[in-house]
Each structure stands twice: as C-alpha cells, then as structure tokens.
Design an enzyme around this catalytic site. Structure first.
Site, PDB file in Angstrom:
ATOM      1  CE  LYS A 117      23.723 -25.398  41.729  1.00  0.00           C
ATOM      2  NZ  LYS A 117      24.054 -24.132  42.377  1.00  0.00           N
ATOM      3  CE  LYS A 199      17.021 -22.422  38.668  1.00  0.00           C
ATOM      4  NZ  LYS A 199      17.140 -21.720  39.899  1.00  0.00           N
ATOM      5  CE  LYS A 202      21.991 -15.425  40.550  1.00  0.00           C
ATOM      6  NZ  LYS A 202      22.219 -16.682  41.269  1.00  0.00           N
TER       7      LYS A 202
HETATM    8  N1  AQP Z   1      13.908 -18.970  36.823  1.00  0.00           N
HETATM    9  C1  AQP Z   1      13.544 -18.666  38.053  1.00  0.00           C
HETATM   10  N2  AQP Z   1      12.247 -18.419  38.337  1.00  0.00           N
HETATM   11  C2  AQP Z   1      11.870 -18.081  39.586  1.00  0.00           C
HETATM   12  N3  AQP Z   1      12.716 -17.949  40.616  1.00  0.00           N
HETATM   13  C3  AQP Z   1      14.021 -18.168  40.375  1.00  0.00           C
HETATM   14  N4  AQP Z   1      15.115 -18.110  41.168  1.00  0.00           N
HETATM   15  C4  AQP Z   1      16.204 -18.404  40.445  1.00  0.00           C
HETATM   16  N5  AQP Z   1      15.854 -18.652  39.172  1.00  0.00           N
HETATM   17  C5  AQP Z   1      14.506 -18.529  39.102  1.00  0.00           C
HETATM   18  C6  AQP Z   1      15.077 -17.734  42.565  1.00  0.00           C
HETATM   19  O1  AQP Z   1      16.104 -16.793  42.776  1.00  0.00           O
HETATM   20  C7  AQP Z   1      16.609 -16.939  44.098  1.00  0.00           C
HETATM   21  C8  AQP Z   1      18.094 -16.876  44.114  1.00  0.00           C
HETATM   22  O2  AQP Z   1      18.643 -18.023  43.722  1.00  0.00           O
HETATM   23  P1  AQP Z   1      20.190 -18.298  43.896  1.00  0.00           P
HETATM   24  O3  AQP Z   1      21.006 -17.215  43.354  1.00  0.00           O
HETATM   25  O4  AQP Z   1      20.485 -18.652  45.312  1.00  0.00           O
HETATM   26  O5  AQP Z   1      20.413 -19.585  43.069  1.00  0.00           O
HETATM   27  P2  AQP Z   1      19.601 -20.267  41.949  1.00  0.00           P
HETATM   28  O6  AQP Z   1      18.217 -20.606  42.345  1.00  0.00           O
HETATM   29  O7  AQP Z   1      20.452 -21.410  41.508  1.00  0.00           O
HETATM   30  O8  AQP Z   1      19.531 -19.129  40.852  1.00  0.00           O
HETATM   31  P3  AQP Z   1      20.098 -19.189  39.408  1.00  0.00           P
HETATM   32  O9  AQP Z   1      19.759 -17.898  38.730  1.00  0.00           O
HETATM   33  O10 AQP Z   1      19.675 -20.435  38.704  1.00  0.00           O
HETATM   34  O11 AQP Z   1      21.640 -19.182  39.698  1.00  0.00           O
HETATM   35  P4  AQP Z   1      22.782 -20.171  39.202  1.00  0.00           P
HETATM   36  O12 AQP Z   1      22.706 -20.147  37.717  1.00  0.00           O
HETATM   37  O13 AQP Z   1      24.056 -19.578  39.738  1.00  0.00           O
HETATM   38  O14 AQP Z   1      22.495 -21.535  39.790  1.00  0.00           O
HETATM   39  C9  AQP Z   1      16.004 -18.209  44.665  1.00  0.00           C
HETATM   40  O15 AQP Z   1      14.987 -17.854  45.564  1.00  0.00           O
HETATM   41  C10 AQP Z   1      15.440 -18.914  43.457  1.00  0.00           C
HETATM   42  O16 AQP Z   1      14.303 -19.705  43.772  1.00  0.00           O
END
Ligand code: AQP
Length: 334
Positions: A117, A199, A202
């Site tokens: 990050k 992956k 969001k």
């Molecule tokens: N692509 C994915 N496939 C499966 N699980 C996913 N998760 C996120 N992306 C995928 C799961 O969603 C939960 C919430 O995650 P988070 O919001 O705490 O942060 P993250 O994992 O960093 O999710 P994002 O969407 O990638 O957010 P940003 O872009 O803000 O960093 C977790 O349980 C994660 O495993």
C-alpha cells in the site's frame, strides 16, 4: 432441549472505501448472512481503516451509510447480529493505543500489505497506514473474537494479532482470546475483469474492471461482455486462462453449479455466449439486493436506528474487555 453451548464469536469488517464489488460480496458479505445462525456475529463498517488512504470526507460519510445499507441488503440482520460503525465505538481507539505500546516497530515493518500500500500511495505513507494492523488487532481483541474471516492478504495481520494478544497475556495476565482465521466454505477470490491477474478492488479507478453489487442489469451485462479473456474459445478451467477461470468461478458461485457442470453446460459454445450467461446470472442474483438497498436508502431513520443499536451493543461488550485491559496494564480505574 435448549442448546446452552455458548456460540463462538465472529468479527468481520469492511471498509467503506467505495461502492462494494462482486469481489466484496462473494469473498465477504454473502457469507456474513449465513454465519448468523451458528455464530455470535459482529459486523463493522471499518471507516477508521478506510482513512489510512486519503478519502473525500463527504464521500466517506455517504459511502459509510451506503455500506451499512448494503450489508443489510445482503442479508445481515441487525436484530440478530451486532452491526455497527467502527468510529462510533470509542473502545477500538482506546485499545489501539495500549496495543500499539506492546507492538514492535520491526513487526509492523514486516507487513507485506504495508509495503504494497505504501508503494501504491507513495505520496501519503502516513503513520496510520503503518499501524493499521494494530487497530485491526484492537478491533478483534476488544470483543475476544474466536474467529475472524480472512482472505490470504489478511493472514499476516491475524498472525500479528495473535502475537500481540499472547504477549499482552504473558505480560499482564490472561485476558485475550487468541483468534483463529475462518475460511468460509464458499469463499472465492474474484479477479478484475480488465486484468484477471489482479483482484477485483473497489478502489480500482477503472470502472470496467469491477462489477458493483448495485450496478443495473445492462451495466453488468456490458461489463461482462468486455471482460478480458484469451484467444482460445473453449470454456474450460485451466492454468493460464485467468480470465475464463474467473468467469467460471463467478458463474459457479452465483448459480451454485460446480465447475464441472459449468464446463459441461458450455461445451461447444463460445466465449460470447458464456459471457452473456455470466452477466445475466450475476444481474439476476444481485437484483433483490439492489431492490432491498434502494428501499433501505429511502428509510434512513430505520438505518440510523439499526446502527445506533449496534454501536451501543458493541460498546457495551468491548468496554468490559477494554476496561480490564486498562486495569491490567496499570491505569487507575475510572
Ligand atoms: N476480489 C475479491 N475477491 C474476494 N474477496 C474480496 N474481498 C475484497 N476483494 C475481494 C474481501 O472483501 C472484504 C472487505 O475488504 P475491505 O473492504 O476491508 O478491503 P479490501 O480487501 O482491500 O477490499 P477492496 O475491495 O480491495 O478495497 P480497497 O480497494 O479499498 O482496498 C475482505 O474480507 C476481503 O477479503
């Protein structure tokens, strides 16, 4: 006979750092609803974690309320689970400091998510990004959670939580439960539609890489039509076919069919037909979520009453544990 065995405590959170994607849904929220009968569940909108990356304040406020509505629309029952907003429960910050003073700089420096990050946000390598795993440990230990659903990317943080808990218990006396990771039976990693080696996230700036759970049917179908695949034309799960593998996984999760059944269903058909079928299946699967979300957003008072109740319960549970931690560490009782 009444089952008097105490249910295990599960804690899980999601950052309101943007609209939720199909990845968030499949990997996290979809399972949250299912866990409610068998576990004592705490679900949190992790707005404090979200600000480790710069957020627009007005957007963050809107995203937080929408995130809360989205988890309810996906089946989290605020009557049955403790669904709350992290920044509303001051015990997380209180425990965070105590745990930070029991965590080594070297331990945090080894966290690979920090390395990733900070490379991605090189203009804002703030202290919160570095100490994020300590706040995560506080989120978990403040409730003595037994289980934490984690993806591969969070495994290292959970290990650190266990190390911090163990150290605290040794230094000050037994208090914290050492949490275990929970791998949901139906969890899958969903990849970006434009680059299936990454992956689906969001915060991805490319809107076409993500399907959002609130996208309308036409948008969903359009995004799947554009999904990057390969030059082959056979719908088969195989090494090197990241795009198709991702679409097969998605189709399998939303229809409940096995990978073999999906391969059989599309035997002899081309990618075009398959992509359309995936788009339609996802749109149909998400339609009730979108409908419920829209209803909830029309009734903000109800949402506020839900999170207020969740906040209060979360505060009550965590206050007991955090007060004990403060006492053990040598702070004079209030
Ligand atoms: N692509 C994915 N496939 C499966 N699980 C996913 N998760 C996120 N992306 C995928 C799961 O969603 C939960 C919430 O995650 P988070 O919001 O705490 O942060 P993250 O994992 O960093 O999710 P994002 O969407 O990638 O957010 P940003 O872009 O803000 O960093 C977790 O349980 C994660 O495993």
């Amino acid at each position: 006979m009444e089952n008097t065995e105490k249910k295990k405590v599960i804690l899980s959170g999601i950052q309101p750092s943007g609209a939720f994607t199909l990845g968030n849904y499949v990997g996290a929220i979809k399972n949250w609803a299912k866990l409610q009968d068998d576990y004592s569940c705490l679900y949190m909108i992790a707005d404090m974690h979200a600000i480790t990356v710069r957020q627009d304040p007005a957007k963050l406020r809107r995203n937080t309320l929408e995130a809360y509505a989205a988890i309810v629309a996906c089946g989290v029952d605020p009557e049955n689970s403790v669904a709350f907003i992290q920044s509303h429960v001051p015990t997380h910050g209180m425990l965070n400091w105590l745990l930070a003073c029991n965590t080594q700089f070297g331990e945090l420096s080894r966290m690979t998510q920090f390395k990733d990050k900070s490379a991605k946000h090189a203009d804002d390598v703030n202290a919160g990004l570095f100490t994020y795993p300590v706040l995560m440990a506080a989120d978990i230990l403040a409730y003595n959670a037994d289980l934490v659903p984690v993806g591969v990317d969070q495994k290292q943080h959970l290990e650190l939580t266990r190390d911090i808990a163990q150290r605290f218990n040794q230094r000050y006396g037994e208090l914290f439960t050492l949490p275990d990771g929970y791998i949901p039976p139906q969890g899958a990693k969903i990849m970006s539609l434009s680059d299936p080696t990454k992956k689906m996230s969001k915060s991805d700036e490319n809107q076409n890489s993500c399907v959002y759970i609130l996208d309308d049917k036409d948008t969903i179908i359009r995004k799947f039509k554009r999904a990057v695949t390969d030059s082959d034309s056979c719908v088969k799960y195989a090494e090197g076919k990241d795009g198709i593998n991702n679409l097969i996984t998605i189709y399998s999760v939303v229809t409940g069919k096995s990978v073999e059944d999906v391969e059989r269903e599309f035997d002899g058909k081309g990618y075009g037909d398959f992509k359309l079928a995936v788009g339609e299946a996802v749109a149909d699967h998400l339609a009730p979520v979108r409908e419920k979300f829209n209803d909830l957003m029309k009734n903000k008072d109800y949402l506020v009453s839900c999170y207020k109740r969740g906040d209060e319960t979360a505060f009550k549970i965590s206050s007991r544990i955090v007060s004990k931690a403060y006492h053990k560490a040598g702070f004079v009782d209030r």
